[in-house]
Motif scaffolding. Sequence first.
Motif, PDB file in Angstrom:
ATOM      1  N   ASP A   3       3.161   1.770  19.132  1.00  0.00           N
ATOM      2  CA  ASP A   3       4.571   1.499  19.396  1.00  0.00           C
ATOM      3  C   ASP A   3       5.197   0.522  18.416  1.00  0.00           C
ATOM      4  O   ASP A   3       6.387   0.252  18.495  1.00  0.00           O
ATOM      5  N   ASP A   4       4.412  -0.039  17.508  1.00  0.00           N
ATOM      6  CA  ASP A   4       4.953  -0.945  16.514  1.00  0.00           C
ATOM      7  C   ASP A   4       5.765  -0.172  15.480  1.00  0.00           C
ATOM      8  O   ASP A   4       5.666   1.038  15.362  1.00  0.00           O
ATOM      9  N   ALA A   5       6.540  -0.922  14.725  1.00  0.00           N
ATOM     10  CA  ALA A   5       7.321  -0.307  13.659  1.00  0.00           C
ATOM     11  C   ALA A   5       6.383   0.201  12.571  1.00  0.00           C
ATOM     12  O   ALA A   5       5.274  -0.297  12.388  1.00  0.00           O
ATOM     13  N   VAL A   6       6.840   1.210  11.852  1.00  0.00           N
ATOM     14  CA  VAL A   6       6.082   1.780  10.745  1.00  0.00           C
ATOM     15  C   VAL A   6       7.012   1.870   9.539  1.00  0.00           C
ATOM     16  O   VAL A   6       8.214   2.070   9.684  1.00  0.00           O
ATOM     17  N   THR A   7       6.424   1.685   8.365  1.00  0.00           N
ATOM     18  CA  THR A   7       7.192   1.780   7.132  1.00  0.00           C
ATOM     19  C   THR A   7       6.629   2.910   6.287  1.00  0.00           C
ATOM     20  O   THR A   7       5.434   2.914   5.964  1.00  0.00           O
ATOM     21  N   VAL A  41      12.291   2.933   5.888  1.00  0.00           N
ATOM     22  CA  VAL A  41      12.098   3.846   4.764  1.00  0.00           C
ATOM     23  C   VAL A  41      12.304   3.071   3.471  1.00  0.00           C
ATOM     24  O   VAL A  41      13.325   2.408   3.288  1.00  0.00           O
ATOM     25  N   VAL A  42      11.309   3.170   2.587  1.00  0.00           N
ATOM     26  CA  VAL A  42      11.367   2.525   1.278  1.00  0.00           C
ATOM     27  C   VAL A  42      11.242   3.616   0.226  1.00  0.00           C
ATOM     28  O   VAL A  42      10.413   4.523   0.359  1.00  0.00           O
ATOM     29  N   THR A  43      12.059   3.535  -0.799  1.00  0.00           N
ATOM     30  CA  THR A  43      11.912   4.468  -1.916  1.00  0.00           C
ATOM     31  C   THR A  43      12.149   3.731  -3.217  1.00  0.00           C
ATOM     32  O   THR A  43      12.871   2.733  -3.268  1.00  0.00           O
ATOM     33  N   GLY A  44      11.518   4.234  -4.253  1.00  0.00           N
ATOM     34  CA  GLY A  44      11.687   3.630  -5.567  1.00  0.00           C
ATOM     35  C   GLY A  44      10.831   4.356  -6.586  1.00  0.00           C
ATOM     36  O   GLY A  44      10.084   5.286  -6.257  1.00  0.00           O
ATOM     37  N   ALA A  82       3.472  -3.342   1.595  1.00  0.00           N
ATOM     38  CA  ALA A  82       3.965  -3.630   2.943  1.00  0.00           C
ATOM     39  C   ALA A  82       4.185  -2.350   3.757  1.00  0.00           C
ATOM     40  O   ALA A  82       4.483  -2.417   4.943  1.00  0.00           O
ATOM     41  N   CYS A  83       4.019  -1.191   3.120  1.00  0.00           N
ATOM     42  CA  CYS A  83       4.189   0.094   3.808  1.00  0.00           C
ATOM     43  C   CYS A  83       2.924   0.453   4.578  1.00  0.00           C
ATOM     44  O   CYS A  83       1.826   0.015   4.240  1.00  0.00           O
ATOM     45  N   ALA A  97      -2.829  -1.672  -1.661  1.00  0.00           N
ATOM     46  CA  ALA A  97      -3.688  -2.560  -0.894  1.00  0.00           C
ATOM     47  C   ALA A  97      -4.463  -1.775   0.166  1.00  0.00           C
ATOM     48  O   ALA A  97      -4.046  -0.703   0.608  1.00  0.00           O
ATOM     49  N   ASP A  98      -5.591  -2.334   0.571  1.00  0.00           N
ATOM     50  CA  ASP A  98      -6.336  -1.764   1.688  1.00  0.00           C
ATOM     51  C   ASP A  98      -5.421  -1.747   2.899  1.00  0.00           C
ATOM     52  O   ASP A  98      -4.634  -2.666   3.112  1.00  0.00           O
ATOM     53  N   GLY A  99      -5.513  -0.705   3.683  1.00  0.00           N
ATOM     54  CA  GLY A  99      -4.682  -0.597   4.871  1.00  0.00           C
ATOM     55  C   GLY A  99      -3.417   0.208   4.647  1.00  0.00           C
ATOM     56  O   GLY A  99      -2.743   0.579   5.598  1.00  0.00           O
ATOM     57  N   VAL A 100      -3.072   0.491   3.388  1.00  0.00           N
ATOM     58  CA  VAL A 100      -1.920   1.336   3.088  1.00  0.00           C
ATOM     59  C   VAL A 100      -2.457   2.741   2.845  1.00  0.00           C
ATOM     60  O   VAL A 100      -3.281   2.965   1.970  1.00  0.00           O
ATOM     61  N   GLU A 101      -1.996   3.675   3.656  1.00  0.00           N
ATOM     62  CA  GLU A 101      -2.435   5.054   3.495  1.00  0.00           C
ATOM     63  C   GLU A 101      -1.596   5.731   2.433  1.00  0.00           C
ATOM     64  O   GLU A 101      -0.368   5.793   2.550  1.00  0.00           O
ATOM     65  N   ALA A 102      -2.244   6.210   1.386  1.00  0.00           N
ATOM     66  CA  ALA A 102      -1.544   6.903   0.307  1.00  0.00           C
ATOM     67  C   ALA A 102      -1.750   8.402   0.461  1.00  0.00           C
ATOM     68  O   ALA A 102      -2.859   8.862   0.725  1.00  0.00           O
ATOM     69  N   ARG A 103      -0.666   9.129   0.309  1.00  0.00           N
ATOM     70  CA  ARG A 103      -0.713  10.589   0.344  1.00  0.00           C
ATOM     71  C   ARG A 103      -0.026  11.111  -0.905  1.00  0.00           C
ATOM     72  O   ARG A 103       1.142  10.815  -1.129  1.00  0.00           O
ATOM     73  N   ASP A 104      -0.742  11.885  -1.694  1.00  0.00           N
ATOM     74  CA  ASP A 104      -0.142  12.483  -2.886  1.00  0.00           C
ATOM     75  C   ASP A 104       0.319  13.880  -2.535  1.00  0.00           C
ATOM     76  O   ASP A 104      -0.489  14.759  -2.255  1.00  0.00           O
TER      77      ASP A 104
END
Length: 140
Positions: A3-7, A41-44, A82-83, A97-104
């Motif tokens: 239920d926490d926020a997600v980025t 939502v972050v984009t760049g 931070a995502c 960073a560890d804990g950030v799930e990357a999807r290509d």
Amino acid sequence: MNDDAVTFGFVCVQNAGRSQMSAAFAERERRERGLDDRVEVVTGGTHPAEEVHPEVVEAMGELGIDLSDRVPREVSTAELNACDIVATMGCSTLTLADGVEARDWALDDPHGQEIERVREIRDEIEERVVALFDEFLDEA
């Protein structure tokens, strides 16, 4: 997810096509699903272009999503770290960073493509963003 926020982060080199479309679809999903207080939502881009590609603005406009006022921006490593999930578009060599799930997502670049191909890329991005939100909601 809980239920926490997600980025969600959406990144490509120029931030002028794929990541802009991804962010716009994510913003739409967030709004339509009533998740404004739970999804950021972050984009760049790593080397942002001067403007969003005109063919991308046109293709998104066909769906009633106006990207004409968007400006590509550089995204920092700190922002991405931070995502919770970062989707790259097939053009990134980011180390997160560890804990950030990357999807290509390995999407073709719409820049310079015929509008029919840009529409195909747009539609694939929309499907992936909706699926990401469905996954998020299923786990919430």
